[in-house]
Design an enzyme around this catalytic site. Structure first.
Site, PDB file in Angstrom:
ATOM      1  N   ARG A 182       4.190  -3.037  -6.658  1.00 41.95           N
ATOM      2  CA  ARG A 182       4.988  -2.262  -8.119  1.00 41.95           C
ATOM      3  C   ARG A 182       6.266  -1.755  -7.705  1.00 41.95           C
ATOM      4  O   ARG A 182       6.530  -1.147  -6.850  1.00 41.95           O
ATOM      5  CB  ARG A 182       4.008  -1.593  -8.644  1.00 41.95           C
ATOM      6  CG  ARG A 182       2.925  -2.242  -9.445  1.00 41.95           C
ATOM      7  CD  ARG A 182       3.176  -2.917 -10.469  1.00 41.95           C
ATOM      8  NE  ARG A 182       4.158  -2.462 -11.489  1.00 41.95           N
ATOM      9  CZ  ARG A 182       3.966  -1.433 -12.312  1.00 41.95           C
ATOM     10  NH1 ARG A 182       2.959  -0.975 -12.777  1.00 41.95           N
ATOM     11  NH2 ARG A 182       4.906  -1.105 -12.996  1.00 41.95           N
ATOM     12  N   ARG A 202      17.363 -14.798  -9.292  1.00 41.02           N
ATOM     13  CA  ARG A 202      18.015 -15.959  -8.893  1.00 41.02           C
ATOM     14  C   ARG A 202      19.123 -15.853  -8.436  1.00 41.02           C
ATOM     15  O   ARG A 202      19.641 -16.691  -7.374  1.00 41.02           O
ATOM     16  CB  ARG A 202      18.198 -16.871 -10.356  1.00 41.02           C
ATOM     17  CG  ARG A 202      16.841 -17.014 -11.142  1.00 41.02           C
ATOM     18  CD  ARG A 202      16.463 -18.443 -10.581  1.00 41.02           C
ATOM     19  NE  ARG A 202      15.095 -18.439 -11.572  1.00 41.02           N
ATOM     20  CZ  ARG A 202      13.859 -18.596 -10.971  1.00 41.02           C
ATOM     21  NH1 ARG A 202      13.539 -18.358  -9.592  1.00 41.02           N
ATOM     22  NH2 ARG A 202      12.791 -18.787 -11.745  1.00 41.02           N
ATOM     23  N   CYS A 229       9.725 -12.984 -17.499  1.00 38.57           N
ATOM     24  CA  CYS A 229       9.983 -11.652 -18.163  1.00 38.57           C
ATOM     25  C   CYS A 229       9.289 -11.294 -19.435  1.00 38.57           C
ATOM     26  O   CYS A 229       9.049 -12.181 -20.214  1.00 38.57           O
ATOM     27  CB  CYS A 229      11.612 -11.451 -18.523  1.00 38.57           C
ATOM     28  SG  CYS A 229      12.508 -11.925 -17.028  1.00 38.57           S
ATOM     29  N   GLU A 236       7.848  -4.549 -22.545  1.00 40.05           N
ATOM     30  CA  GLU A 236       6.985  -3.578 -22.581  1.00 40.05           C
ATOM     31  C   GLU A 236       6.579  -3.126 -23.970  1.00 40.05           C
ATOM     32  O   GLU A 236       7.232  -3.241 -24.982  1.00 40.05           O
ATOM     33  CB  GLU A 236       7.522  -2.213 -22.013  1.00 40.05           C
ATOM     34  CG  GLU A 236       7.576  -2.375 -20.429  1.00 40.05           C
ATOM     35  CD  GLU A 236       6.155  -1.970 -19.731  1.00 40.05           C
ATOM     36  OE1 GLU A 236       5.374  -1.588 -20.125  1.00 40.05           O
ATOM     37  OE2 GLU A 236       5.875  -2.689 -18.735  1.00 40.05           O
ATOM     38  N   ARG A 287      10.605  -2.848 -15.110  1.00 36.39           N
ATOM     39  CA  ARG A 287       9.492  -2.833 -14.366  1.00 36.39           C
ATOM     40  C   ARG A 287       9.323  -4.097 -13.469  1.00 36.39           C
ATOM     41  O   ARG A 287       9.416  -5.133 -14.016  1.00 36.39           O
ATOM     42  CB  ARG A 287       8.350  -2.474 -14.995  1.00 36.39           C
ATOM     43  CG  ARG A 287       8.379  -1.028 -15.462  1.00 36.39           C
ATOM     44  CD  ARG A 287       7.041  -0.770 -16.210  1.00 36.39           C
ATOM     45  NE  ARG A 287       6.944   0.658 -16.733  1.00 36.39           N
ATOM     46  CZ  ARG A 287       7.541   1.205 -17.853  1.00 36.39           C
ATOM     47  NH1 ARG A 287       8.205   0.463 -18.434  1.00 36.39           N
ATOM     48  NH2 ARG A 287       7.274   2.389 -18.212  1.00 36.39           N
ATOM     49  N   TYR A 315       9.807   3.105  -6.808  1.00 32.74           N
ATOM     50  CA  TYR A 315      10.228   3.550  -8.007  1.00 32.74           C
ATOM     51  C   TYR A 315      11.409   4.219  -7.917  1.00 32.74           C
ATOM     52  O   TYR A 315      11.536   5.291  -7.038  1.00 32.74           O
ATOM     53  CB  TYR A 315       9.226   4.394  -8.551  1.00 32.74           C
ATOM     54  CG  TYR A 315       7.936   3.945  -9.122  1.00 32.74           C
ATOM     55  CD1 TYR A 315       7.771   3.474 -10.333  1.00 32.74           C
ATOM     56  CD2 TYR A 315       6.928   3.390  -8.018  1.00 32.74           C
ATOM     57  CE1 TYR A 315       6.654   2.563 -10.642  1.00 32.74           C
ATOM     58  CE2 TYR A 315       5.857   2.680  -8.518  1.00 32.74           C
ATOM     59  CZ  TYR A 315       5.686   2.317  -9.713  1.00 32.74           C
ATOM     60  OH  TYR A 315       4.557   1.695  -9.864  1.00 32.74           O
ATOM     61  N   ARG A 321       5.386   7.137 -11.503  1.00 34.65           N
ATOM     62  CA  ARG A 321       4.200   7.342 -10.372  1.00 34.65           C
ATOM     63  C   ARG A 321       4.694   8.232  -9.156  1.00 34.65           C
ATOM     64  O   ARG A 321       4.870   8.161  -8.196  1.00 34.65           O
ATOM     65  CB  ARG A 321       4.186   5.928  -9.738  1.00 34.65           C
ATOM     66  CG  ARG A 321       3.523   4.913 -10.348  1.00 34.65           C
ATOM     67  CD  ARG A 321       1.785   5.250 -10.997  1.00 34.65           C
ATOM     68  NE  ARG A 321       1.035   5.446 -10.007  1.00 34.65           N
ATOM     69  CZ  ARG A 321       0.268   4.666  -9.320  1.00 34.65           C
ATOM     70  NH1 ARG A 321       0.377   3.361  -9.673  1.00 34.65           N
ATOM     71  NH2 ARG A 321      -0.435   5.063  -8.408  1.00 34.65           N
TER      72      ARG A 321
END
Length: 120
Positions: A7, A63, A74, A77, A89, A107, A115
């Site tokens: 992540r 890419r 994609c 959220e 994210r 992050y 997080r």
């Protein structure tokens, strides 16, 4: 060999194509460096952006890095009141012999607040 998820997230200052692509490349480069994998090891990558970002697809950044054989997708959220704005994210699925504990999630910027257990 196992499939493991990595992540990561990063924030940007403004909804511009340049900022989305640059920040996404910065995030992907940091994740790759921290976890020592090659594009051939990637099974797939899922990107999400907050609803306030619509100038570019983050997948375009991958890419441009030469990750042209990696399946990319994609999403937007869900819009949760009070959530972190202008956030990109990523969830990278890699084929690896690493243990779950050895995976390093990344992050950056304001996204560190998502997080703190993984960034502090």
């Amino acid at each position: 060999m196992q499939v493991r998820g990595i992540r990561g997230a990063i924030t940007i200052d403004a909804d511009t194509k340049n900022q989305i692509l640059s920040a996404t490349q910065q995030l992907l480069t940091a994740i790759q460096a921290a976890n020592d994998f090659q594009p051939e090891d990637i099974a797939s990558i899922l990107f999400t952006v907050t609803p306030d970002l619509r100038s570019a697809f983050p997948a375009e950044a991958a890419r441009l890095m030469g990750w042209d054989r990696v399946p990319l997708l994609c999403f937007q959220e869900i819009e949760v009141p009070g959530s972190l704005p202008r956030c990109i994210r990523v969830l990278i699925h890699i084929n690896t012999n690493k243990t779950q504990e050895s995976i390093k999630h990344i992050y950056l910027g304001q996204a560190q607040s998502l997080r703190p257990d993984l960034t502090g």
